[in-house]
Design a protein around this motif. Structure first.
Motif, PDB file in Angstrom:
ATOM      1  N   LEU A  85       0.991  -1.307   0.021  1.00 60.01           N
ATOM      2  CA  LEU A  85       0.031  -0.230   0.019  1.00 60.01           C
ATOM      3  C   LEU A  85       0.904   1.106  -0.063  1.00 60.01           C
ATOM      4  O   LEU A  85       1.832   1.385   0.796  1.00 60.01           O
ATOM      5  CB  LEU A  85      -0.987   0.121   1.160  1.00 60.01           C
ATOM      6  CG  LEU A  85      -1.816  -1.054   1.275  1.00 60.01           C
ATOM      7  CD1 LEU A  85      -2.622  -1.144   2.693  1.00 60.01           C
ATOM      8  CD2 LEU A  85      -3.067  -0.931   0.143  1.00 60.01           C
ATOM      9  N   THR A  86       0.585   2.215  -0.917  1.00 55.73           N
ATOM     10  CA  THR A  86       1.402   3.232  -1.100  1.00 55.73           C
ATOM     11  C   THR A  86       0.670   4.627  -0.442  1.00 55.73           C
ATOM     12  O   THR A  86       1.340   5.686  -0.273  1.00 55.73           O
ATOM     13  CB  THR A  86       1.697   3.571  -2.593  1.00 55.73           C
ATOM     14  OG1 THR A  86       0.500   3.765  -3.360  1.00 55.73           O
ATOM     15  CG2 THR A  86       2.823   2.701  -2.971  1.00 55.73           C
ATOM     16  N   THR A  87      -0.394   4.396  -0.121  1.00 61.58           N
ATOM     17  CA  THR A  87      -1.365   5.498   0.497  1.00 61.58           C
ATOM     18  C   THR A  87      -2.073   4.776   1.888  1.00 61.58           C
ATOM     19  O   THR A  87      -2.384   3.788   1.937  1.00 61.58           O
ATOM     20  CB  THR A  87      -2.241   6.020  -0.418  1.00 61.58           C
ATOM     21  OG1 THR A  87      -3.316   5.128  -0.929  1.00 61.58           O
ATOM     22  CG2 THR A  87      -1.611   6.757  -1.644  1.00 61.58           C
ATOM     23  N   VAL A  88      -2.589   5.588   2.547  1.00 64.87           N
ATOM     24  CA  VAL A  88      -3.257   5.432   3.741  1.00 64.87           C
ATOM     25  C   VAL A  88      -4.763   5.198   3.226  1.00 64.87           C
ATOM     26  O   VAL A  88      -5.295   6.023   2.556  1.00 64.87           O
ATOM     27  CB  VAL A  88      -3.285   6.518   4.925  1.00 64.87           C
ATOM     28  CG1 VAL A  88      -4.112   6.085   6.125  1.00 64.87           C
ATOM     29  CG2 VAL A  88      -1.893   6.758   5.237  1.00 64.87           C
ATOM     30  N   PRO A  89      -5.197   3.944   3.547  1.00 67.44           N
ATOM     31  CA  PRO A  89      -6.716   3.622   3.208  1.00 67.44           C
ATOM     32  C   PRO A  89      -7.707   4.727   3.911  1.00 67.44           C
ATOM     33  O   PRO A  89      -7.436   5.115   4.967  1.00 67.44           O
ATOM     34  CB  PRO A  89      -7.019   2.427   3.755  1.00 67.44           C
ATOM     35  CG  PRO A  89      -5.625   1.805   4.261  1.00 67.44           C
ATOM     36  CD  PRO A  89      -4.677   2.973   4.351  1.00 67.44           C
ATOM     37  N   ARG A  90      -8.622   5.182   3.020  1.00 71.27           N
ATOM     38  CA  ARG A  90      -9.904   5.977   3.710  1.00 71.27           C
ATOM     39  C   ARG A  90     -10.848   5.236   4.330  1.00 71.27           C
ATOM     40  O   ARG A  90     -11.098   4.499   3.942  1.00 71.27           O
ATOM     41  CB  ARG A  90     -10.262   7.029   2.424  1.00 71.27           C
ATOM     42  CG  ARG A  90      -9.234   7.688   2.003  1.00 71.27           C
ATOM     43  CD  ARG A  90      -9.881   8.480   0.770  1.00 71.27           C
ATOM     44  NE  ARG A  90     -10.632   9.545   1.224  1.00 71.27           N
ATOM     45  CZ  ARG A  90     -11.435  10.187   0.374  1.00 71.27           C
ATOM     46  NH1 ARG A  90     -11.543  10.211  -0.803  1.00 71.27           N
ATOM     47  NH2 ARG A  90     -12.193  11.198   1.041  1.00 71.27           N
TER      48      ARG A  90
END
Length: 44
Positions: free
Chosen positions: A37-42
């Motif tokens: 994962l490259t971004t924080v999950p919303r």
């Protein structure tokens, strides 16, 4: 002349390091099938 000697020694050391790593080979193991994962999950 000293700079040329220093550059030659540095190049020889880098080449020796590459050849050593190549001779040892790739470490045994396997990669994870899950993507990173490259971004924080919303969260909703």
């Amino acid at each position: 002349m000293r700079a040329l000697t220093a550059a030659a020694i540095g190049l020889a050391a880098a080449l020796a390091l590459v050849l050593t790593i190549t001779a040892i080979g790739v470490p045994a193991g396997r990669t994870s099938p899950k993507p990173l994962l490259t971004t924080v999950p919303r969260h909703p």
